[in-house]
Design a protein around this motif. Sequence first.
Motif, PDB file in Angstrom:
ATOM      1  N   ARG A  40       1.138   5.056   4.294  1.00 45.35           N
ATOM      2  CA  ARG A  40      -0.243   4.694   3.987  1.00 45.35           C
ATOM      3  C   ARG A  40      -1.266   5.832   4.008  1.00 45.35           C
ATOM      4  O   ARG A  40      -1.977   6.036   3.045  1.00 45.35           O
ATOM      5  N   PRO A  41      -1.453   6.586   5.059  1.00 48.53           N
ATOM      6  CA  PRO A  41      -2.588   7.502   5.017  1.00 48.53           C
ATOM      7  C   PRO A  41      -2.367   8.712   4.106  1.00 48.53           C
ATOM      8  O   PRO A  41      -3.326   9.357   3.721  1.00 48.53           O
ATOM      9  N   VAL A  42      -1.127   9.010   3.728  1.00 46.95           N
ATOM     10  CA  VAL A  42      -0.876  10.211   2.929  1.00 46.95           C
ATOM     11  C   VAL A  42      -1.413  10.018   1.521  1.00 46.95           C
ATOM     12  O   VAL A  42      -1.271   8.957   0.921  1.00 46.95           O
ATOM     13  N   CYS A  43      -2.017  11.065   0.983  1.00 47.39           N
ATOM     14  CA  CYS A  43      -2.677  10.986  -0.315  1.00 47.39           C
ATOM     15  C   CYS A  43      -1.710  11.293  -1.451  1.00 47.39           C
ATOM     16  O   CYS A  43      -1.198  12.400  -1.557  1.00 47.39           O
ATOM     17  N   ASP A  74       0.810  -1.222   0.000  1.00 47.60           N
ATOM     18  CA  ASP A  74       0.000   0.000   0.000  1.00 47.60           C
ATOM     19  C   ASP A  74       0.838   1.265   0.000  1.00 47.60           C
ATOM     20  O   ASP A  74       0.312   2.350   0.246  1.00 47.60           O
ATOM     21  N   THR A  75       2.132   1.110  -0.258  1.00 43.70           N
ATOM     22  CA  THR A  75       3.024   2.261  -0.193  1.00 43.70           C
ATOM     23  C   THR A  75       3.492   2.654  -1.591  1.00 43.70           C
ATOM     24  O   THR A  75       4.464   2.097  -2.080  1.00 43.70           O
ATOM     25  N   SER A 100     -16.004  12.046  -2.560  1.00 45.53           N
ATOM     26  CA  SER A 100     -15.956  12.733  -1.261  1.00 45.53           C
ATOM     27  C   SER A 100     -16.002  14.246  -1.402  1.00 45.53           C
ATOM     28  O   SER A 100     -16.092  14.949  -0.394  1.00 45.53           O
ATOM     29  N   CYS A 134      -8.467  11.927   3.319  1.00 45.75           N
ATOM     30  CA  CYS A 134      -7.509  11.720   4.403  1.00 45.75           C
ATOM     31  C   CYS A 134      -7.156  13.066   5.012  1.00 45.75           C
ATOM     32  O   CYS A 134      -7.087  14.078   4.323  1.00 45.75           O
ATOM     33  N   ASP A 135      -6.928  13.082   6.301  1.00 49.23           N
ATOM     34  CA  ASP A 135      -6.673  14.376   6.954  1.00 49.23           C
ATOM     35  C   ASP A 135      -5.248  14.490   7.483  1.00 49.23           C
ATOM     36  O   ASP A 135      -4.962  15.278   8.360  1.00 49.23           O
ATOM     37  N   THR A 136      -4.362  13.660   6.924  1.00 55.05           N
ATOM     38  CA  THR A 136      -2.962  13.802   7.348  1.00 55.05           C
ATOM     39  C   THR A 136      -2.391  15.040   6.673  1.00 55.05           C
ATOM     40  O   THR A 136      -2.828  15.438   5.610  1.00 55.05           O
ATOM     41  N   CYS A 146     -10.362  15.630  -0.385  1.00 58.50           N
ATOM     42  CA  CYS A 146      -9.476  14.558   0.051  1.00 58.50           C
ATOM     43  C   CYS A 146     -10.006  13.922   1.323  1.00 58.50           C
ATOM     44  O   CYS A 146     -10.186  14.604   2.324  1.00 58.50           O
ATOM     45  N   HIS A 154      -2.132   6.678  -9.127  1.00 58.58           N
ATOM     46  CA  HIS A 154      -3.116   7.186  -8.171  1.00 58.58           C
ATOM     47  C   HIS A 154      -4.511   7.276  -8.777  1.00 58.58           C
ATOM     48  O   HIS A 154      -5.358   8.026  -8.285  1.00 58.58           O
TER      49      HIS A 154
END
Lengths: 418, 69
Positions: free
Chosen positions: A303-306, A258-259, A396, A401-403, A399, A386
């Motif tokens: 992982r969480p970064v878009c 997932d990276t 959504s 993700c909120d990182t 984005c 991506h």
Amino acid sequence: MTVLEAPVAQREDATVSLSRHRATFPPPSDSAGRGRALLAEVDAAGLRGCGGAGFPTARKLRAIASRNGIIVVNGTEGEPASRKDRMLLCTTPHRVIDGAVLAAHAVRSRQAHICVSRSVPEAAQALRLALAERQGEDGRVHVLVHEAPEHFVVGEETALVHWLNGGEALPTGRRVRMTERGVDGRPTAILNAETAANLAQIAARGAEWFRSTGTDDEPGTRLATVTRPDRSMQVVEVEVGVPLATVITAAGGFVDHDTPVLVGGYFGAWITGAEALAVDFSDAALRPLGASVGAGIVVPLPRPVCGWCETVRLLEWMVGESSRQCGVCVNGLPALASAADAVARGIDPYDNVARLHRWVGHIDHRGGCGLPDGAVRLLRSALRVHANLIGIHARSGGCPCDTGPFLAIPETRSNSWR
Amino acid sequence: MAMKRKLVVDPILCDGRGLCAELVPERITLDDWGFPIVDPSPLSRSEQREARRAVQLCPALALRIESTR
């Protein structure tokens, strides 16, 4: 194949002194007058440039040999995710200086310029201290250290030469090759700092030694800069051809399915996590994925970064770094960034992706330097790797993700190009 | 040995006036921002005259003809 030294020390107070350096590397004056033999050795070693383009070094040097040429070593390291050149300059400056002097001897030149960035004053300082240490050695080749403005395009060959000639550090176009007319109008060969250091290694240990690691087509080792999950960067020296996953973990980085990984540089390309786990660290292995070793930059995205939003940030940074001399960059890059940003916000994704595809085709290879080509390469890879995120952003309305931002992007502080 | 001639634009000198696209439409189209996209394939003999005219008339002197063997 194994990783050689990992990690390589980055402490500036660990500078190798001249005496310690000379224990392994003979003085370059030993090679003076044997230019042709040295060129043959570099050729036999198969050394290619380590600044991103990978051009065969012997061929570049031969183009200026015995033509009143000038050597320039480029240590400006404009790619924000790279630390290898400053590490070399700060810890083993004598290797780089030897490389510059040897290159000068190889082409029968008396002049070598080493350029570093004003944003890394330790590099210039280390070089000047090293040159002072070398006072007693053969001084036939005059070595000058320059501190260039801190913008990305400053490291582009024609920009660097134009600046050395007293102009602004802006690209001058692809019409005249630097090997024809460069510094002071003389044939000029520009070598990356790592390439120069490798040249010194080859002169000291021979072509066969250099070829004993790496692959047949890409011999030797490369310095990779890996960004770790905590955003710190680690430089590692690796054999070309080892698995990319090995490079990442040896540097204390992390990669899994997932990276996604950005390879080569910010002007490089994304590959998926699955691809990163399967691919070797070589141009031969990376080319089919649309990527290359480039400047040795490896940035796994946790992982969480878009990945899409990070790409938008990169495009916006590129707009700021353009020298704004060509219609392609002045108009095309902001259009790409704007459309990519609209996609990130979930606005008219179908139309905006269509625009991105259209403009990418329009912009590629139409600028006065490689900056738009790099933007195109990055964006094409983002559209591939991506793609799944585009739909998520659309559904959504932004984005999910909120990182915070992950990729290190410097703020352009200086307005000076001189 | 026949020389191959092709039109080349200098993107730094060019400022998107668009005259070239009017004079040599078979070889030059304009992108979405009015800047020339130049077909790099060799010019035929009949095209060379129009191409030379475009080179002379470009207000920014950004157009040239390159010859290769």
